[in-house]
Design an enzyme around this catalytic site. Structure first.
Site, short mmCIF file in Angstrom:
data_model
loop_
_atom_site.label_atom_id
_atom_site.label_comp_id
_atom_site.label_asym_id
_atom_site.label_seq_id
_atom_site.Cartn_x
_atom_site.Cartn_y
_atom_site.Cartn_z
N LYS A 1 4.15 2.01 -2.50
CA LYS A 1 4.58 3.20 -3.24
C LYS A 1 6.04 3.48 -2.85
O LYS A 1 6.89 3.81 -3.67
CB LYS A 1 3.72 4.42 -2.88
CG LYS A 1 2.20 4.20 -2.90
CD LYS A 1 1.43 5.47 -2.51
CE LYS A 1 0.04 5.25 -1.92
NZ LYS A 1 -0.96 4.61 -2.70
N SER B 1 0.82 -1.20 0.00
CA SER B 1 0.00 0.00 0.00
C SER B 1 0.87 1.27 0.00
O SER B 1 1.71 1.41 -0.87
CB SER B 1 -0.93 -0.07 1.21
OG SER B 1 -2.04 0.74 0.99
N HIS C 1 -7.56 -5.71 -0.12
CA HIS C 1 -6.33 -4.95 0.12
C HIS C 1 -5.62 -5.52 1.35
O HIS C 1 -6.05 -5.30 2.48
CB HIS C 1 -6.76 -3.50 0.36
CG HIS C 1 -5.65 -2.52 0.43
ND1 HIS C 1 -4.87 -2.19 -0.66
CD2 HIS C 1 -5.20 -1.76 1.47
CE1 HIS C 1 -4.00 -1.27 -0.29
NE2 HIS C 1 -4.17 -0.99 0.99
#
Ligand code: GTR
Length: 420
Positions: free
Chosen positions: A255, A251, A397
Site C-alpha cells: 500500500k 502487504s 500472502h
C-alpha cells in the site's frame, strides 16, 4: 445487501463474488466539478492533481513538504560483501530536529562497478538485519512487532532474527542482475502501532498543530514520505541512478509503495506485492478485508477522514484504480497470490484494468500491451508485456522468488532499455 449492513469487525468477511453489491467506480476522466478530461495535458495538469489531493485528504493524509537539505552519514562500507560479489553500505538519513534527529538507516548492496546502477528501494518489516544472514548488518534496536518468526522478543529483535526474512530477499540475484538493493526498516520512520501521533516522523513533524486534524497523515503516508526522503539521498548518490529507482513493498508496505509512487513522480517504477485493501484492491468490492475492518484493526494507517467510509465505500470520491492511474505513465506492477483472498486478488486485477485507459491516454501500451486483458490470467501466467504488469501466483500472502523473477524481468524491460 442486508448481510452487509450487519458486517462488523468481529463478523465474517465477504468471500463470495455473488455477495458483492453493485457499484459504480469514479470515472478517471470526469473531474469533481463534472468536466470531461479529453487529453493527456488535461489529465496531467488537472485531474491527476485533483486525484492526489483526494487521496491525501480522504485516505492517507497529507504529508509535510520535503526538507530543504538531505542530511546523511555513512555508517559502514564493505567492498567485498556477499563473498566478494558486492559492496555493502549502511547510511543514516537524519530527519527533523538538528540536535536529536530521527535516524533511518539504509542498507545498500550493489555491484562493484563505476557505472551508476538502477535500484530497488523497499522497506522491510523485521529490521535490515532480517533480510540476509550477513553478520555485519547492524541489528536494529527499535520497537518491532512481535513476529511469528523466531528472534523477536518483547518487541525487540534479537541475534536470532538475523536473516529471518531472507526468503523474501534474493539479494545475490538482485545484485547479479545489475540492480542495487536499498532497504530500510519501516519502523525507523514510524513504529507500527497506534500511539496517537507521538513517535516516529509524526512526532518529528507534527502536522497541523495541537490537535490531530482528520487530514493528518497516517502511518502509510509517513512510511511513503520516508521512501521519498531515501530517494532524495539516492538522487545525490554517485553510485546509484536516482532516475531509475523502483519502489517495491509487500502487504501494508505494498500500500505504501503505491502511495509513494503516486505521490512522488520521481519513482521510475512501482511494485505492489499483495497490497490488498487500501493498496491495489478496489474498496467498493468489500471483498476480504473491508474499509471498516482495516480502520478497526489498524486505526493509525490512514487519516481520520477515511473512517467516514466504513460501510460507506460508495461515498469515496476515489477508488484504488485511481491510485494506479495516478502513477501513469510510469510502469507499475501489481502482484496477487491465489490463497491471499483477504487481499482480494480479483479486486487488485480490476484496479489495473480500470487504470488502463489512463495509461493509454498518456501514450503507453497500458495493461497487456496491444489490448487490455478481458479476464484475470491463469495462476502463474503473468501479464507483463505492457506498462502495467500483473500476475497471480500460486501460494499464500508472501514475497517469493517467483514474484522477484517477474519484477526483475519487468524492471529490465523498463529501466534498462538501450534507447534511453
Ligand atoms: C494484515 C492486514 C492487511 C495487510 C497485512 C500485512 O493483517 O489486514 O491489510 O497489510 O496485514 O501488512 O501483512
Amino acid at each position: 445487501f442486508a448481510c452487509l449492513a450487519t458486517v462488523s469487525n468481529a463478523q465474517e468477511a465477504i468471500y463470495d463474488e455473488s455477495l458483492i453489491p453493485e457499484f459504480t467506480l469514479p470515472d478517471p476522466f470526469t473531474t469533481t466539478s463534472g468536466e470531461v478530461v479529453e487529453n493527456a495535458d488535461q489529465w496531467i495538469n488537472q485531474r491527476r492533481g485533483e486525484i492526489l489531493d483526494l487521496f491525501a485528504s480522504e485516505v492517507y493524509g497529507s504529508a509535510p513538504p520535503a526538507p530543504e537539505e538531505v542530511r546523511s552519514e555513512l555508517i559502514s562500507y564493505h567492498a567485498n560483501a556477499l563473498g566478494g560479489k558486492a559492496i555493502r553500505e549502511e547510511v543514516d538519513l537524519l530527519l527533523g530536529d538538528e540536535e536529536s534527529p530521527l535516524v533511518a538507516r539504509l542498507l545498500i548492496y550493489r555491484l562493484q562497478t563505476d557505472e551508476k546502477v538502477p535500484a530497488f528501494l523497499a522497506l522491510n518489516f523485521g529490521g535490515n538485519h532480517s533480510i540476509h544472514p550477513d553478520p555485519e548488518i547492524t541489528l536494529n534496536k527499535n520497537w518491532m512487532r512481535n513476529k511469528p518468526a523466531s528472534g523477536y522478543e518483547n518487541h525487540q529483535a534479537t541475534e536470532a532474527s538475523r536473516g529471518a526474512s531472507a526468503s523474501r530477499w534474493p539479494v545475490e540475484k538482485i545484485v547479479e542482475r545489475g540492480y542495487a538493493l536499498v532497504t530500510i526498516y519501516y519502523g525507523d520512520f514510524d513504529p507500527d502501532f497506534d500511539d496517537g501521533f507521538e513517535n516516529g516522523l509524526h512526532g518529528e513533524y507534527p502536522g497541523s498543530g495541537e490537535s490531530i486534524s482528520p487530514k493528518d497523515w497516517g502511518s502509510i503516508a509517513a512510511w511513503a514520505w520516508g521512501l521519498s526522503r531515501a530517494l532524495d539521498y539516492l538522487e545525490q548518490s554517485p553510485s546509484i541512478d536516482g532516475e531509475r529507482v523502483a519502489v517495491l513493498g509487500h502487504s501494508r508496505l505494498g500500500k505504501t509503495s503505491l502511495w509513494a509512487g503516486a505521490s512522488d513522480p520521481r519513482f521510475a517504477l512501482v511494485i505492489s506485492n499483495n497490497s490488498g485493501c487500501g493498496g491495489a484492491a478496489l474498496s467498493r468490492r468489500r471483498f476480504g478485508e473491508s474499509v471498516r475492518r482495516i480502520n478497526t484493526s489498524f486505526p493509525h494507517w490512514f487519516c481520520d477522514n477515511f473512517l467516514k467510509y466504513n460501510d460507506n465505500e460508495d461515498e469515496l470520491p476515489v477508488d484504488q484504480h485511481l491510485l494506479i492511474a495516478a502513477i501513469a505513465p510510469r510502469p507499475v506492477y501489481i502482484a496477487s497470490a491465489e490463497e491471499d483472498r483477504w487481499a482480494d486478488p480479483h479486486g487488485e486485477f480490476l484496479s489495473a484494468l480500470h487504470a488502463d485507459p489512463v495509461y493509454r491516454l498518456l501514450g503507453t501500451d497500458g495493461f497487456g500491451g496491444d489490448a487490455a486483458p478481458e479476464e484475470m490470467p491463469e495462476i502463474n501466467q503473468p501479464i507483463n508485456s505492457g506498462t502495467i504488469g500483473y500476475h497471480i501466483r500460486s501460494g499464500k500472502h508472501d514475497v517469493t522468488d517467483y514474484d522477484w523473477d517477474q519484477y526483475l524481468d519487468f524492471a529490465d524491460r523498463h529501466l534498462k532499455s538501450t534507447d534511453e
